[in-house]
Structure formats: structure tokens, C-alpha cells
Design an enzyme around this catalytic site. Sequence first.
Site, PDB file in Angstrom:
ATOM      1  N   LYS A 231     -22.266  -6.546  17.455  1.00 36.56           N
ATOM      2  CA  LYS A 231     -22.255  -8.105  17.901  1.00 36.56           C
ATOM      3  C   LYS A 231     -21.514  -8.885  16.981  1.00 36.56           C
ATOM      4  CE  LYS A 231     -24.793 -12.239  18.572  1.00 36.56           C
ATOM      5  NZ  LYS A 231     -26.041 -12.739  18.759  1.00 36.56           N
TER       6      LYS A 231
ATOM      7  N   GLY B  35     -30.880 -21.136  18.469  1.00 38.38           N
ATOM      8  CA  GLY B  35     -32.487 -21.399  18.011  1.00 38.38           C
ATOM      9  C   GLY B  35     -32.794 -22.920  18.484  1.00 38.38           C
TER      10      GLY B  35
ATOM     11  N   ALA C 296     -27.979 -17.351  23.193  1.00 41.39           N
ATOM     12  CA  ALA C 296     -28.178 -18.541  22.331  1.00 41.39           C
ATOM     13  C   ALA C 296     -28.521 -19.510  22.910  1.00 41.39           C
ATOM     14  CB  ALA C 296     -27.079 -18.679  21.195  1.00 41.39           C
ATOM     15  N   GLY C 297     -29.590 -20.255  22.584  1.00 39.14           N
ATOM     16  CA  GLY C 297     -30.023 -21.611  22.874  1.00 39.14           C
ATOM     17  C   GLY C 297     -31.126 -21.647  24.078  1.00 39.14           C
TER      18      GLY C 297
ATOM     19  N   ASN D 163     -33.335 -14.563  21.567  1.00 35.47           N
ATOM     20  CA  ASN D 163     -34.300 -14.233  20.445  1.00 35.47           C
ATOM     21  C   ASN D 163     -35.376 -15.314  20.020  1.00 35.47           C
ATOM     22  OD1 ASN D 163     -33.169 -13.029  17.150  1.00 35.47           O
ATOM     23  ND2 ASN D 163     -35.386 -13.664  17.768  1.00 35.47           N
ATOM     24  N   SER D 164     -34.982 -16.403  19.746  1.00 36.13           N
ATOM     25  CA  SER D 164     -35.869 -17.517  19.303  1.00 36.13           C
ATOM     26  C   SER D 164     -37.229 -17.882  20.165  1.00 36.13           C
ATOM     27  CB  SER D 164     -35.125 -18.837  18.993  1.00 36.13           C
ATOM     28  OG  SER D 164     -34.346 -18.514  18.125  1.00 36.13           O
TER      29      SER D 164
HETATM   30  C1  DXP Z   1     -30.373 -12.820  16.819  1.00 35.23           C
HETATM   31  C2  DXP Z   1     -29.043 -13.314  17.499  1.00 35.23           C
HETATM   32  O1  DXP Z   1     -28.236 -12.637  18.042  1.00 35.23           O
HETATM   33  C3  DXP Z   1     -29.313 -14.945  17.542  1.00 35.23           C
HETATM   34  O2  DXP Z   1     -28.253 -15.371  16.866  1.00 35.23           O
HETATM   35  C4  DXP Z   1     -28.661 -15.119  19.031  1.00 35.23           C
HETATM   36  O3  DXP Z   1     -27.641 -15.926  19.300  1.00 35.23           O
HETATM   37  C5  DXP Z   1     -29.897 -15.684  19.737  1.00 35.23           C
HETATM   38  O4  DXP Z   1     -30.012 -17.014  19.851  1.00 35.23           O
HETATM   39  P1  DXP Z   1     -31.448 -17.754  20.325  1.00 35.23           P
HETATM   40  O5  DXP Z   1     -32.172 -17.326  18.801  1.00 35.23           O
HETATM   41  O6  DXP Z   1     -31.126 -19.142  20.369  1.00 35.23           O
HETATM   42  O7  DXP Z   1     -32.017 -17.185  21.340  1.00 35.23           O
END
Ligand code: DXP
Length: 259
Positions: free
Chosen positions: A98, A159, A185-186, A207-208
Site C-alpha cells: 500500500k 482518522g 480512510a475517513g 482502520n480508526s
Molecule cells: C492504516 C491505514 O492504512 C490508514 O492509514 C487508512 O488510511 C485508514 O484510515 P482510517 O483510519 O481513517 O480508517
Amino acid sequence: MDSLRLGTYTFSSRLILGTGKFSSTSAMIKAVRASGTQLVTVALRRFNREQAEDDLFGPLSEIEGLTLMPNTSGAATAKEAIKAAHIARELSGSPFIKVEIHPNPHHLMPDPIETWEACKILAAEGFIVMPYIPADPVLAKRLEEVGCSSVMPLGSAIGSGQGLSTAEMVKIIIRESSVPVIVDAGLRSPSEACAAMEMGCEAVLVNSAVAVARDPAAMALAFAKAVEAGFEARNAGLMPRSGSAVATSPLTSFLGATR
Ligand SMILES: CC(=O)[C@@H](O)[C@H](O)COP(=O)(O)O
């Protein structure tokens, strides 16, 4: 359910999980297992065989059917990302990378120029390249042309939990793309992951939202169900939108029946 194809790999799960920010390694492992994900992304510094408490590679390797996708987070230039990718392949044995290049820690927006440069070289070297990008249809096409296996536009800042604020641009990327489009993300809630899948994404990366949930394993499962529901709804065929009401039962027949 059709499979997600990335390079030479196929996955039945369309939820990709990030492994950072969890309160503990065991919480992360429980979430990964609960989600049924088959692909997780791991920061290069978490491949640390010498310091067990910092190492995610060992515990993740014990999960059957799980593929690791190292990421280059922390890299601010193409050169740094390429170096990280080489080390990651050496340590993990995974062909996935990635590409995540963000020079500014305050907003973590991906650098499109450095990302393109790194992806071009890594794809030519045989990596399965998955770039984290701004939601830019021109860049997405350019990355596809240099051999990326997918494109991963951000839904909103990493995040931030601001959801799919780039939805209209992501729709254009999906329309134009010949490789899987994965929102990365987001995302904050499973309903946003469902919406991304209904829109035409082939997978989502979260992730977050999972890592900081009160119960990460339960949230991971909720995301998995939402991703599946969104994908099934899209395949079932969503009804067209109408600017005005369209009666479910024609009123004329109803009046006729009461006379
Ligand atoms: C671990 C990873 O790859 C993060 O940088 C990803 O972009 C997910 O983003 P969130 O944490 O906002 O879900």
C-alpha cells in the site's frame, strides 16, 4: 458472492482492515478474526521480530487465510516509499504494497506526484501496488496506466471519521476505472461503508473506526456485514431516483374498488 481480484489474488471478503491504533495486539487480532477479512495493512515499523510488544507480523501470520499488505506510511517522498516497500517485501514475503506518501503530518493528504512516481517503479518491479490517493479521477487513471492493481481514494482525511465527503469524485473514478476502486480512510460508520459499496466500490479499507470503537471486534463484524449488504444491494439493482412521488399503488384503481 463474486471475488475481489487484486493482481493474481482473489478474496471473498471485501473489507480490508488497518491494524494500527488498537489498544492492544489482542484487541486487534480479535477484530481481524471477527471481521473475516482476508487482507490487512500493516505499517513497516510493526514488522519487528526483535521487540515482541511492537511486532504485529508474528500474531497476524498465525491467522489462516490472511494476506498482509505492508504500507509505506511515514514516507514523505517516492524514494522513501520505494525503500520501505523493498524492506517490507523482504520481511513479509508479501507482494502487496500500500503506497501511502504524505509529507504533511497535520493533514496527512497523499502527495499525488510522489505517489505516481513510486507506483510506476514498484509496479514495474512486480509489486501488487495499492495506492492511497486523493479522490482525483485524472490521477487514478494515470496510476492504472502505470500498472497499479487498484486505486484507493480517500473518503475523507485519515482518522477524521468525516465519512464519504469525496463521494461525487469517487463516483467519477469508479465510472472511469478498469481496476478495483477501494475507498480508504475517513469512514466512521458501517452505513458509510455500505454506501461506498452501493456506489460501486469493490472494497473498503477501514482502520480508526474499528480500532477506537468501545468493542472493536463487534464494530469489525458490523463493518463486514455492511460491506456485504452494500455489495449485494448493488448487484440486486437499486431503484432509480425520482424527483417527485411515484405512487406505489395507482390511486385510480383504489377509488374504483370502493365504488
Ligand atoms: C492504516 C491505514 O492504512 C490508514 O492509514 C487508512 O488510511 C485508514 O484510515 P482510517 O483510519 O481513517 O480508517
